[in-house]
Scaffold this motif. Structure first.
Motif, PDB file in Angstrom:
ATOM      1  N   MET A  42      76.364  36.631  14.540  1.00  0.00           N
ATOM      2  CA  MET A  42      77.250  36.979  13.275  1.00  0.00           C
ATOM      3  C   MET A  42      77.158  36.659  11.926  1.00  0.00           C
ATOM      4  N   LEU A  43      76.164  35.566  11.893  1.00  0.00           N
ATOM      5  CA  LEU A  43      75.394  35.024  10.528  1.00  0.00           C
ATOM      6  C   LEU A  43      74.636  36.060   9.996  1.00  0.00           C
ATOM      7  N   SER A  44      73.712  36.980  10.990  1.00  0.00           N
ATOM      8  CA  SER A  44      72.814  38.049  10.294  1.00  0.00           C
ATOM      9  C   SER A  44      73.839  39.054   9.866  1.00  0.00           C
TER      10      SER A  44
ATOM     11  N   PHE B  78      74.921  38.018   6.465  1.00  0.00           N
ATOM     12  CA  PHE B  78      74.021  38.039   5.545  1.00  0.00           C
ATOM     13  C   PHE B  78      73.659  39.545   5.164  1.00  0.00           C
ATOM     14  N   ASN B  79      73.699  40.433   5.982  1.00  0.00           N
ATOM     15  CA  ASN B  79      73.458  41.855   5.550  1.00  0.00           C
ATOM     16  C   ASN B  79      74.538  42.505   4.800  1.00  0.00           C
ATOM     17  N   ILE B  80      75.842  42.235   5.101  1.00  0.00           N
ATOM     18  CA  ILE B  80      77.118  42.618   4.147  1.00  0.00           C
ATOM     19  C   ILE B  80      76.762  41.927   2.810  1.00  0.00           C
TER      20      ILE B  80
END
Length: 119
Positions: A1-3, A6-8
Motif C-alpha cells: 500500500m505504501l508503494s 508513493f507512486n500516486i
C-alpha cells in the motif's frame, strides 16, 4: 500500500511539473479533458447512458481496454466511436509517454543531486 501511495505522489508531482513547465503537456491535458468531457456528453445524450457509464465507456475506449459491457447501438454513436477511438488513443499514448518522461527526468535529476552532494 505504501508503494501505491508513493507512486500516486510521483504521478501527481509529474502532472503538476508538466502543467507548470511544459506547453506540450498542457495541450495534451487540455485535449484529453476535452475528449473525455465531449465524449461523455455525447454518449449520455445519444446512447442515453448515465454520465458515469458514458465516462466509463470513454475512458475504457481511450485506454483500449474495451470490456464490451457497453456498446454504441445507434449509427451516429458507432461513427462517433470510430473517430473518437482514433483521436483518443493517440492522445492517451502521447500523454502517458509524456508523464513517464517527466517521472524519469525527475528521478534522474534526484540521482544527480544526490551524487553531487556526496562528492
Amino acid at each position: 500500500m505504501l508503494s501505491f501511495a508513493f507512486n500516486i505522489f510521483r504521478f501527481a508531482k509529474a502532472i503538476l511539473k508538466g502543467i507548470r513547465n511544459d506547453d506540450e503537456f498542457k495541450f495534451l491535458c487540455f485535449f484529453l479533458m476535452f475528449l473525455l468531457i465531449g465524449s461523455t456528453l455525447f454518449y449520455s445524450q445519444t446512447e442515453h447512458w448515465s454520465v458515469i457509464d458514458s465516462l466509463y465507456f470513454s475512458v475504457m475506449t481511450m485506454a483500449t481496454v474495451g470490456y464490451g459491457d457497453f456498446v454504441p447501438t445507434t449509427d451516429l454513436g458507432k461513427i462517433f466511436t470510430i473517430i473518437y477511438a482514433f483521436l483518443s488513443i493517440g492522445t492517451f499514448v502521447a500523454f502517458t509517454a509524456k508523464i513517464v518522461r517527466l517521472i524519469l527526468e525527475d528521478g534522474k535529476k534526484n540521482r544527480w543531486i544526490k551524487k553531487e552532494s556526496k562528492e
